[in-house]
Design a protein around this motif. Structure first.
Motif, short mmCIF file in Angstrom:
data_model
loop_
_atom_site.label_atom_id
_atom_site.label_comp_id
_atom_site.label_asym_id
_atom_site.label_seq_id
_atom_site.Cartn_x
_atom_site.Cartn_y
_atom_site.Cartn_z
N ALA A 260 0.56 -6.70 -4.73
CA ALA A 260 1.41 -6.66 -3.54
C ALA A 260 1.11 -7.85 -2.64
O ALA A 260 2.02 -8.49 -2.10
N PHE A 261 -0.18 -8.17 -2.54
CA PHE A 261 -0.61 -9.28 -1.69
C PHE A 261 -0.07 -10.61 -2.22
O PHE A 261 0.52 -11.40 -1.47
N PHE A 264 3.64 -10.88 -1.85
CA PHE A 264 3.99 -11.05 -0.44
C PHE A 264 3.80 -12.50 -0.01
O PHE A 264 4.62 -13.07 0.69
N VAL A 265 2.71 -13.09 -0.45
CA VAL A 265 2.42 -14.47 -0.07
C VAL A 265 3.39 -15.44 -0.73
O VAL A 265 3.67 -16.52 -0.22
N GLY A 266 3.95 -15.05 -1.88
CA GLY A 266 4.96 -15.89 -2.50
C GLY A 266 4.52 -16.55 -3.79
O GLY A 266 5.17 -17.46 -4.28
N VAL A 267 3.39 -16.12 -4.39
CA VAL A 267 3.01 -16.66 -5.69
C VAL A 267 3.08 -15.59 -6.76
O VAL A 267 2.62 -15.80 -7.87
N ILE A 280 8.25 -5.45 -0.22
CA ILE A 280 7.71 -5.43 1.14
C ILE A 280 8.04 -6.75 1.83
O ILE A 280 8.41 -6.78 2.99
N GLU A 281 7.93 -7.84 1.07
CA GLU A 281 8.22 -9.14 1.68
C GLU A 281 9.68 -9.23 2.10
O GLU A 281 9.99 -9.66 3.21
#
Lengths: 326, 314
Positions: A260-261, A264-267, A280-281
């Motif tokens: 999820a992390f 979310f960050v985009g990678v 979630i993003e």
């Protein structure tokens, strides 16, 4: 005060005397299962996780939309309308003009895709990533730890120094290096989990192995001529499996969280694929306009984390009697 | 004790050196070339490579980079900030992240300890249940989800805090990120404190102290807390690391100019900036190893058993 029951007056010869009902021998795993099932929190965890896995398996299949399908209708004058950013609705609603007869349980996103389908598809992707990564981690980490603990001496020293160095590289640095080498997507997420999670697993396996290799049955097995690998994987591993499973149960939420992390960050997961993190993003990007979009993925994430943590706690407690007598 | 500390420092320095070497080599052998642009002629590329020292053998480049590091510089960026020196930008970002990190660790430790102590003293009662609930929530809800919730509620719906981070109003704008970053710390520390307290409360020496007539706050402070707090030092080390990871997303959400955001920009932006990734990787590793080293030494001072066993081993 014991009240005699009817059963007590039967002829004892009529009972099956081969089965001792009072002191029936109980297998190790049966004891663990009984302890586990008595724990209300652990059972709640199992139910939560089962429900989510059930929906993740079947909801995308049963749903009338595809997870990457952009839902649209064509009106009488041939103009196409896309179901962009609709709120949650169930069939026959009067307020909408074009999509009144459609059902969107969680609404649609800003591209016009059904969020119900996407949420469960995302849960499916996240769960697959977590299970695959943790399974490989378990195999690699356990073998590494067992071999290191069993052979001891120089082998152990070398393997442990390597772990010490590998373990002090922050996860974030490993991820960033991988992000340079690899394409964004599922592969990157799984690779970063593979490189980080096995260390904890191997430490536990090694500790268990150090405890177990002094036991009599290992000595007996060796006396009978068993090879090292037979002893490690046939004699020690089955007895060390309890703590390893507990560690696996705690690693799965970590894996889901990491996915999820990263997304979310985009990678992580790239569109039109979806996972809990990418949903979630997307929800976060639209939060001021369409706040309802972020609720389903967040709830699924929180419930999954809760469920797996409860199961892990339950396992640890159910295994505790054995840990104490060590 | 000196031997133990020397050994730990030596191991940490060696680890850091190996990490720097691996990072450097990995990034240098990366496929792709910064000059594979059609506008550049072969001579220009050759000249540029000569200028940046990319034609030398990789080990020589590594030694060059080490001497650069030793002089306190990280070299220049490639694309992200148009080739400007990395160090000043990194320093500003580090300071921002550091302030918020320290705030959240302090807040998290204070609240976590309080919750844990209250829960242990009211074991099995309503307050204990409430505290358990808080610590479960902290484990299940990622810090950035909490941050999104706080931002939506207290900055958007009720505009009490600034919607984005504002360095000129540091105190009001640091509240929300520090709170959400500390969520995980709160739950971990609370859970740990509660278990340790319960163990100490059931121990023989506390029973003895009670039998001698000691009670109430004195008993808790002198006999229970002192012994229960020692192991808590161990959980703070992993928390520092989680903080780095959590900060990465929270800085992105709240627009804080910190190292986490710098890292996200460097790897997830348009082009990957190798020099930034290298510099940030070194800084993160150094921070992490440093934190571990300090905590190991602290723990060795607090608990004599650790340094005694360490003497015999490796």
């Amino acid at each position: 005060m014991y009240t005699p029951q009817k059963d007590d007056f039967n002829f004892i010869a009529e009972r099956n005397l081969d089965v001792d009902e009072n002191f029936a021998s109980q297998g190790y795993w049966k004891g663990v299962a009984v302890h586990f099932l008595r724990n209300k929190f652990a059972v709640t965890g199992v139910i939560l996780v089962s429900i989510i896995i059930f929906f993740a398996l079947f909801a995308p299949v049963v749903s009338s939309y595809n997870y990457d399908e952009i839902v649209s209708v064509t009106n009488s004058s041939g103009k196409e309308f896309i179901a962009k950013s609709l709120g949650p609705q169930i069939g026959a609603s009067e307020s909408q003009d074009f999509f009144a007869d459609r059902t969107f349980l969680f609404g649609t996103d800003d591209m016009g895709r059904d969020l119900w389908t996407r949420t469960w598809q995302g849960a499916r992707v996240s769960l697959i990533i977590a299970f695959v990564a943790i399974l490989i981690d378990m195999i690699v980490g356990t073998s590494y730890g067992l071999i290191s603990g069993y052979f001891g001496g120089l082998v152990d020293n070398a393997l442990q120094r390597f772990i010490e160095i590998a373990g002090s590289i922050p996860t974030l640095v490993i991820i960033s290096i991988l992000a340079i080498f690899m394409e964004k997507g599922i592969g990157l997420v799984i690779a970063s989990l593979l490189l980080t999670e096995w260390i904890g697993m191997s430490k536990i396996a090694r500790a268990e192995c150090l405890k177990l290799k002094e036991r009599e049955y290992v000595l007996a097995s060796r006396t009978l001529g068993a090879g090292n690998f037979h002893i490690i994987f046939k004699q020690i591993l089955p007895n060390a499996i309890g703590p390893i499973i507990t560690q696996v149960m705690f690693s799965i939420p970590v894996a889901i969280f990491t996915e999820a992390f990263l997304s979310f960050v985009g990678v992580g997961i790239v569109l039109p694929q979806c996972s809990i993190g990418s949903l979630i993003e997307a929800g976060f990007n639209n939060i001021t306009i369409l706040p309802y979009q972020i609720l389903p993925p967040i709830s699924v994430l929180a419930l999954l984390m809760l469920g797996f943590n409860l199961i892990g706690d339950g396992f640890r407690e159910a295994l505790a009697p054995k840990l104490e007598d060590m | 004790m000196t031997k133990y500390i020397t050994k730990r420092i030596f191991m940490s320095a060696l680890t850091l050196f190996i990490i720097i070497f691996v990072l450097f080599v990995l990034i240098r052998i990366m496929p792709g070339d910064p000059f594979s642009v059609e506008r550049m002629s072969a001579e220009m590329i050759l000249q540029k490579r000569e200028e940046l020292g990319l034609n030398k053998p990789i080990l020589v480049q590594f030694v060059d980079y080490l001497s650069l590091l030793a002089s306190g510089s990280f070299g220049n960026g490639t694309s992200l900030y148009n080739g400007a020196p990395i160090k000043p930008i990194l320093t500003t970002c580090l300071m921002n992240s550091f302030k918020i990190g320290v705030l959240s660790i302090l807040f998290g430790t204070a609240v976590g300890l309080t919750i844990g102590i209250v829960a242990a003293l009211n074991r099995g009662k309503f307050l204990d249940g409430l505290c358990t609930l808080v610590s479960i929530l902290g484990v299940c809800i990622p810090s950035y989800v909490f941050m999104i919730f706080l931002q939506y509620t207290f900055a958007y719906k009720i505009p009490f805090f600034p919607y984005f981070f504002d360095p000129s109003k540091f105190l009001t704008s640091a509240v929300m990120p520090a709170m959400s970053l500390s969520l995980f710390a709160i739950s971990t520390i609370a859970r740990f404190t509660r278990n340790e307290m319960l163990e100490v409360l059931n121990s023989d020496y506390v029973k003895l102290a009670e039998a001698k007539g000691l009670y109430g706050f004195e008993l808790i402070r002198k006999h229970v807390l002192r012994n229960a707090l020692i192991p808590i030092v161990t959980v703070i080390a992993p928390l520092v690391v989680d903080l780095l990871t959590g900060a990465m997303v929270i800085e992105k959400i709240y627009g804080i100019n910190g190292v986490g955001k710098l890292m996200v920009d460097a790897i997830a932006g348009q082009g990957v900036d190798y020099n930034y990734v290298l510099a940030l990787g070194i800084v993160f590793s150094a921070l992490y190893i440093g934190a571990m080293l300090v905590l190991d030494i602290l723990y060795g001072i607090i608990d004599p058993r650790i340094r005694l066993t360490a003497k015999e081993g490796f």
